[in-house]
Write a protein that holds these residues in place. Structure first.
Motif, short mmCIF file in Angstrom:
data_model
loop_
_atom_site.label_atom_id
_atom_site.label_comp_id
_atom_site.label_asym_id
_atom_site.label_seq_id
_atom_site.Cartn_x
_atom_site.Cartn_y
_atom_site.Cartn_z
N VAL A 1 31.23 31.27 90.53
CA VAL A 1 29.91 30.76 90.23
C VAL A 1 30.01 29.28 89.88
O VAL A 1 30.82 28.90 89.04
N GLN A 2 29.20 28.47 90.54
CA GLN A 2 29.23 27.04 90.26
C GLN A 2 27.81 26.51 90.08
O GLN A 2 26.88 26.95 90.76
N LEU A 3 27.68 25.58 89.17
CA LEU A 3 26.41 24.89 88.96
C LEU A 3 26.63 23.42 89.23
O LEU A 3 27.59 22.83 88.73
N GLN A 4 25.75 22.85 90.01
CA GLN A 4 25.87 21.45 90.38
C GLN A 4 24.63 20.70 89.92
O GLN A 4 23.52 20.96 90.41
N ALA A 5 24.83 19.79 88.97
CA ALA A 5 23.71 18.98 88.46
C ALA A 5 23.70 17.63 89.15
O ALA A 5 24.75 17.06 89.43
N SER A 6 22.50 17.13 89.39
CA SER A 6 22.37 15.82 90.03
C SER A 6 21.04 15.21 89.63
O SER A 6 20.18 15.87 89.04
N GLY A 7 20.87 13.93 89.97
CA GLY A 7 19.60 13.27 89.77
C GLY A 7 19.55 12.27 88.64
O GLY A 7 18.53 11.61 88.43
N ARG A 18 13.97 13.02 88.00
CA ARG A 18 14.00 14.46 88.20
C ARG A 18 15.45 14.90 88.40
O ARG A 18 16.13 14.45 89.32
N LEU A 19 15.88 15.78 87.52
CA LEU A 19 17.22 16.35 87.63
C LEU A 19 17.15 17.65 88.40
O LEU A 19 16.16 18.38 88.32
N SER A 20 18.21 17.93 89.13
CA SER A 20 18.32 19.19 89.86
C SER A 20 19.60 19.90 89.47
O SER A 20 20.61 19.27 89.20
N ASP A 87 16.27 9.33 74.94
CA ASP A 87 16.58 10.39 75.90
C ASP A 87 17.92 10.12 76.61
O ASP A 87 18.39 10.96 77.37
N THR A 88 18.49 8.97 76.37
CA THR A 88 19.77 8.63 76.99
C THR A 88 20.85 9.62 76.55
O THR A 88 21.07 9.84 75.36
N ALA A 89 21.49 10.23 77.53
CA ALA A 89 22.50 11.25 77.26
C ALA A 89 23.10 11.73 78.57
O ALA A 89 22.58 11.40 79.65
N VAL A 90 24.15 12.49 78.45
CA VAL A 90 24.64 13.26 79.59
C VAL A 90 23.90 14.60 79.58
O VAL A 90 23.89 15.29 78.55
N TYR A 91 23.29 14.93 80.68
CA TYR A 91 22.51 16.16 80.79
C TYR A 91 23.32 17.21 81.54
O TYR A 91 23.86 16.94 82.61
N TYR A 92 23.36 18.41 80.97
CA TYR A 92 24.09 19.52 81.56
C TYR A 92 23.14 20.67 81.87
O TYR A 92 22.24 20.96 81.07
N CYS A 93 23.36 21.31 83.00
CA CYS A 93 22.65 22.56 83.23
C CYS A 93 23.61 23.72 82.98
O CYS A 93 24.82 23.58 83.12
N ALA A 94 23.03 24.82 82.57
CA ALA A 94 23.83 25.99 82.23
C ALA A 94 23.04 27.24 82.55
O ALA A 94 21.81 27.21 82.64
N ALA A 95 23.75 28.35 82.71
CA ALA A 95 23.11 29.60 83.09
C ALA A 95 23.55 30.71 82.16
O ALA A 95 24.71 30.76 81.73
N GLN A 111 28.71 20.35 85.69
CA GLN A 111 29.17 19.07 85.20
C GLN A 111 27.96 18.26 84.76
O GLN A 111 26.84 18.57 85.13
N GLY A 112 28.13 17.30 83.94
CA GLY A 112 27.00 16.54 83.44
C GLY A 112 26.53 15.47 84.41
O GLY A 112 27.26 15.06 85.31
N THR A 113 25.30 15.05 84.21
CA THR A 113 24.76 13.91 84.95
C THR A 113 24.18 12.93 83.93
O THR A 113 23.44 13.32 83.03
N GLN A 114 24.56 11.68 84.08
CA GLN A 114 24.18 10.68 83.08
C GLN A 114 22.76 10.20 83.30
O GLN A 114 22.37 9.83 84.41
N VAL A 115 22.01 10.19 82.21
CA VAL A 115 20.67 9.60 82.21
C VAL A 115 20.68 8.46 81.20
O VAL A 115 21.02 8.66 80.03
N THR A 116 20.33 7.28 81.65
CA THR A 116 20.28 6.11 80.78
C THR A 116 18.89 5.50 80.85
O THR A 116 18.42 5.18 81.94
N VAL A 117 18.28 5.37 79.69
CA VAL A 117 16.93 4.80 79.62
C VAL A 117 17.01 3.47 78.87
O VAL A 117 17.40 3.43 77.71
N SER A 118 16.66 2.43 79.55
CA SER A 118 16.73 1.09 78.94
C SER A 118 15.39 0.73 78.30
O SER A 118 14.33 1.13 78.77
#
Length: 119
Positions: A1-7, A18-20, A87-95, A111-118
């Motif tokens: 089982v794998q989860l792939q986060a992006s966006g 929008r994160l996926s 809201d700046t953080a590394v975002y992770y999806c989980a199941a 794996q995480g996806t980085q969101v940076t808000v300036s």
């Protein structure tokens, strides 16, 4: 089982992303998004039930973030509007295999996806 986060990416305050999260292998009862900012513990952001009829949000994102899912594509989305620097953080999806918002109950993590808000 794998989860792939992006966006993830860099966006100015007030902007949107929008994160996926795409899962391989199966459809889970619950899919959630968590985030971890530098120097802070990972925290719950949002979660959605298997058929999308129940959603949960952290108070800090209510009214700004929307979680949704497309089971035909095995994908869960996190639409983030009115983004703030905090809201700046590394975002992770989980199941998880049951309805829960507790981090420890989530069995599978992407794996995480980085969101940076300036500002």
């Amino acid at each position: 089982v794998q989860l792939q986060a992006s966006g993830g990416g860099l966006v100015q305050a007030g902007g949107s992303l929008r994160l996926s999260c795409t899962a391989s292998g199966r459809t889970f009862s619950m899919v959630g998004w968590f985030r971890q900012a530098p120097g802070k513990e990972r925290e719950f952001v949002a979660a959605i039930s298997r058929i999308g009829d129940v959603t949960y949000y952290a108070d800090s994102v209510k009214g700004r973030f929307t979680i949704s899912r497309d089971n035909a594509k095995n994908t869960v989305y996190l639409q983030m509007n009115s983004l703030k620097p905090e809201d700046t953080a590394v975002y992770y999806c989980a199941a998880a295999r049951r309805t829960t918002t507790r981090e420890r109950d989530y069995d599978y993590w992407g794996q995480g996806t980085q969101v940076t808000v300036s500002s």
